[in-house]
Design an enzyme around this catalytic site. Structure first.
Site, PDB file in Angstrom:
ATOM      1  N   ASP A  52       0.071   7.390  -3.595  1.00  0.00           N
ATOM      2  CA  ASP A  52      -1.040   7.047  -4.484  1.00  0.00           C
ATOM      3  C   ASP A  52      -1.370   8.174  -5.459  1.00  0.00           C
ATOM      4  O   ASP A  52      -1.566   7.935  -6.656  1.00  0.00           O
ATOM      5  CB  ASP A  52      -2.297   6.737  -3.658  1.00  0.00           C
ATOM      6  CG  ASP A  52      -2.309   5.316  -3.119  1.00  0.00           C
ATOM      7  OD1 ASP A  52      -1.439   4.515  -3.515  1.00  0.00           O
ATOM      8  OD2 ASP A  52      -3.192   5.005  -2.300  1.00  0.00           O
ATOM      9  N   HIS A  96       0.850  -1.183   0.000  1.00  0.00           N
ATOM     10  CA  HIS A  96       0.000   0.000   0.000  1.00  0.00           C
ATOM     11  C   HIS A  96       0.889   1.238   0.000  1.00  0.00           C
ATOM     12  O   HIS A  96       2.117   1.149   0.083  1.00  0.00           O
ATOM     13  CB  HIS A  96      -0.955  -0.003   1.191  1.00  0.00           C
ATOM     14  CG  HIS A  96      -2.197  -0.814   0.962  1.00  0.00           C
ATOM     15  ND1 HIS A  96      -3.136  -0.486   0.011  1.00  0.00           N
ATOM     16  CD2 HIS A  96      -2.644  -1.957   1.559  1.00  0.00           C
ATOM     17  CE1 HIS A  96      -4.115  -1.373   0.033  1.00  0.00           C
ATOM     18  NE2 HIS A  96      -3.842  -2.283   0.957  1.00  0.00           N
TER      19      HIS A  96
END
Length: 365
Positions: free
Chosen positions: A157, A127
């Site tokens: 991200d 992640h």
């Protein structure tokens, strides 16, 4: 209509950077069709997931041949595709770039992953925090002698991932204009986040950056570039780097410049910081705003999301909009001739199925 009006993009539902990438392109006027996978949205309540705004949605079960063929038909009429699955997942479905670009040679095939399409970690789970950690940036964030703090998922991200994929897609569309051919974009969050740290590699090469966290100009060590608590338990930010701004800050704080020079002697920074902290703790955040906001002291209050949407500057800029009574950031950047789309509506699951299928049947999709 937006500068990307007339461009159709197929986004295969994922989490993290892929939906934000699709939102940005939708904000720019592209027709983004979101291919959803299941009855439960990967991002929570679909009608309150603002990264869905402006998109059209259709739910397809890609395990079934009929739905898989519908997805292929959508891609035949598309300019670009966004997918954020692990390497090899789309190929196993028969939706890899070789298959789809054989049907549509001009297709721009955008792939976004954490580790990239190849390399020792490419198939491992991860992640945002992991990708930012590997890039070196996470190790530079946070206080000295304390664990690094995750920068939400904005740096990895969105900054190192979605924004780089947007640049890749737009660049490939321009290249297609010249060549007539599409191409595959391998956007890895680790690569993009590493690129974001280019300035710091340069400072390191010049001997102007210390690898010890919390000991540099921009990491919270400098007394004139950090946040301070106020009397009411809130915070303000100071960024008075240039000497003239630093001098103005000292003047506004009623401090003797001679006691706070030299400005850039790190050995003096702990003392300066302690004195600044005591001064900022003596007034409320609002009182500091009245004194410093709008001056060249490089000041801003530290706001939460709700406060930011109500701040006079953001209101004047129309930096936020409301959709169904819910507040969200407005589209950005701004264009003089082709304004970005005013996207506020977020589709329900499978909302546009009939419309999209009708377009495919008529040859419009």
């Amino acid at each position: 209509m937006g500068p990307l009006s007339g461009i159709r993009i197929i986004e295969f539902e994922a989490i993290g950077p892929a939906p934000y990438c699709g939102m940005l392109l939708s904000d720019l006027g592209a027709d983004v069709i979101l291919v959803e996978q299941a009855a439960v949205s990967l991002q929570g309540d679909p009608e309150k997931d603002f990264t869905r705004r402006g998109k059209r949605s259709i739910m397809l079960d890609l395990k079934y041949p009929a739905d898989l063929e519908t997805a292929r038909k959508l891609c035949r009429g598309a300019d670009a595709l966004i997918e954020g699955r692990r390497p090899g997942a789309m190929e196993r479905l028969g939706l890899g770039p070789d298959e789809l670009m054989a049907d549509n040679p001009g297709l721009v095939y955008g792939r976004i992953t954490g580790w990239g399409q190849d390399g020792p970690l490419s198939t491992a789970a991860g992640h945002d925090i992991n990708y930012v950690a590997l890039s070196g940036l996470l190790g530079a964030m946070g206080e000295k002698d304390r664990p690094p703090l995750p920068p939400l998922n904005v740096v990895g991200d969105y900054g190192g991932g979605a924004l780089f994929l947007v640049v890749g897609i737009l660049s490939a569309l321009i290249a297609r204009h010249n060549t007539g051919k599409g191409q595959v974009i391998d956007a890895a969050i680790t690569d993009g986040t590493a690129s974001l740290s280019t300035l710091f590699y340069g400072l390191l090469a010049q001997g102007r950056w210390n690898l010890d966290r919390g000991s540099n100009l921009l990491d919270g060590s400098a007394p004139y570039y950090r946040c301070y608590e106020t009397k009411d338990g809130k915070y303000v930010s100071i960024g008075a780097i240039e000497p003239r701004f630093y001098s103005l800050l000292l003047d506004k704080l009623g401090l003797d410049p001679g006691e706070f020079e030299p400005q850039n002697d790190p050995s003096r920074w702990p003392d300066y910081t302690a004195r600044f902290a005591a001064i900022f703790k003596s007034r409320t955040r609002e009182e500091w705003c009245e004194l410093l906001e709008g001056t060249d002291a490089c000041f801003a209050p530290v706001l939460d999301f709700a406060e930011a949407a109500r701040h006079p500057h953001n209101l004047a800029r129309k930096a936020h909009v409301e959709g169904d009574g819910l507040t969200m950031p407005a589209a950005s950047p701004r264009f003089s001739a082709t304004p970005a789309a005013d996207n506020r509506d977020t589709p329900a699951k499978d909302q546009h199925r009939a419309e999209i299928l009708a377009e495919i049947k008529s040859g419009a999709g």
